[in-house]
Design a protein around this motif. Structure first.
Motif, PDB file in Angstrom:
ATOM      1  N   PHE A  33      46.129  21.439  38.286  1.00  0.00           N
ATOM      2  CA  PHE A  33      46.435  22.166  39.524  1.00  0.00           C
ATOM      3  C   PHE A  33      45.122  22.324  40.285  1.00  0.00           C
ATOM      4  O   PHE A  33      44.309  23.204  39.975  1.00  0.00           O
ATOM      5  CB  PHE A  33      47.048  23.518  39.154  1.00  0.00           C
ATOM      6  N   LYS A  41      45.679  28.390  44.539  1.00  0.00           N
ATOM      7  CA  LYS A  41      46.009  28.090  43.136  1.00  0.00           C
ATOM      8  C   LYS A  41      46.288  29.368  42.341  1.00  0.00           C
ATOM      9  O   LYS A  41      47.325  29.495  41.685  1.00  0.00           O
ATOM     10  CB  LYS A  41      44.861  27.309  42.475  1.00  0.00           C
ATOM     11  N   THR A  44      49.469  31.184  43.399  1.00  0.00           N
ATOM     12  CA  THR A  44      50.668  30.527  42.860  1.00  0.00           C
ATOM     13  C   THR A  44      50.858  30.871  41.387  1.00  0.00           C
ATOM     14  O   THR A  44      51.975  31.197  40.952  1.00  0.00           O
ATOM     15  CB  THR A  44      50.561  29.001  43.016  1.00  0.00           C
ATOM     16  N   ASP A 156      44.351  29.524  34.144  1.00  0.00           N
ATOM     17  CA  ASP A 156      43.534  29.533  35.351  1.00  0.00           C
ATOM     18  C   ASP A 156      42.058  29.358  34.986  1.00  0.00           C
ATOM     19  O   ASP A 156      41.399  30.286  34.534  1.00  0.00           O
ATOM     20  CB  ASP A 156      43.753  30.853  36.104  1.00  0.00           C
ATOM     21  N   SER A 186      44.542  25.005  36.104  1.00  0.00           N
ATOM     22  CA  SER A 186      43.655  24.901  37.267  1.00  0.00           C
ATOM     23  C   SER A 186      42.220  24.708  36.782  1.00  0.00           C
ATOM     24  O   SER A 186      41.802  25.296  35.790  1.00  0.00           O
ATOM     25  CB  SER A 186      43.755  26.143  38.156  1.00  0.00           C
TER      26      SER A 186
END
Length: 235
Positions: A33, A41, A44, A156, A186
């Motif tokens: 991502f 990012k 989301t 993340d 991400s």
């Protein structure tokens, strides 16, 4: 279908963080991502993890609406935020026991033992979180993330700030988890994406710029590296 996002929009005051974002991922894939800072990012990911309400649009995890069935959706999602908020004064095993209790896991000891072994925390399990290196803290964060055996993992920037050896170890663990789960990952490291991801999603200014499989990249973007594709789509 594992994650489905349709016309997802998030507005903070006058700023539109997400602008009618739409994408869908397959099950048992690792999805990179990507996007520059401020692309949307983390917003989301927080919406998918039921930590942040959307302004409009819908999203579903394994067919379960995040907006309409929040608790049910949370049960099948594991979320590791960028800042990895851990209780520093708790012992590793104690923290995992707390997480297992929160998720009402029946055979807690067996599951905790399994997760500790899977994340390579056997030698560290009786230490306080504050005593651990950043690499091991990330492992603890991942252990908390998977303790309830979720079907979808939302990670993340899990390798930010780690040294090269720690990065390789965490990548290996994520790749292993991706064999049985869908992973939305991400990162700003293109090498990381190329090493472990099956699909790529690129955002910019809250909008989808590209969504393709690693297999299709050479055909869709002939002669271009992932870094070149990223820069061209997000400039």
């Amino acid at each position: 279908m594992s994650i489905k996002v349709e016309q997802l929009t998030k507005v903070y005051g006058k700023q539109k963080a997400l602008d009618a974002l739409t994408f869908e991922t397959k099950a048992h894939t690792i999805v990179g991502f990507l996007g520059p800072n401020g692309a949307g990012k983390s917003t989301t990911m927080k919406i998918l993890a039921s930590l942040l309400p959307s302004t409009s649009g819908t999203c579903a995890i394994r067919g379960i609406s995040v907006q309409e069935n929040t608790l049910q959706a949370k049960k099948i999602v594991g979320f590791l935020p960028e800042n990895n908020p851990l209780y520093q004064d708790m012992y590793v095993r104690e923290l995992l026991e707390f997480e297992a209790e929160t998720h009402r896991i029946k055979d807690k000891k067996a599951r905790i033992d399994q997760v500790i072994q899977q994340t390579g925390l056997t030698a560290e399990q009786h230490k306080k979180v504050a005593q651990l290196s950043k690499g091991y803290k990330q492992r603890v964060g991942l252990a908390c993330c998977i303790i309830h055996d979720p079907e979808v993992l939302i990670l993340d920037e899990p390798t930010t700030g780690l040294d090269p050896n720690q990065i390789m170890e965490i990548r290996s663990l994520i790749k292993e988890l991706g064999r049985e789960k869908t992973v939305l990952l991400s990162t700003h490291l293109m090498q990381e994406v190329e090493a472990i991801c099956d699909e790529i999603i690129i955002l910019n200014h809250g909008q989808l710029k590209a969504h393709f499989s690693m297999e299709a990249m050479a055909t869709r973007f002939p002669g271009q590296s992932l870094e070149e594709i990223f820069v061209r789509l997000t400039k």
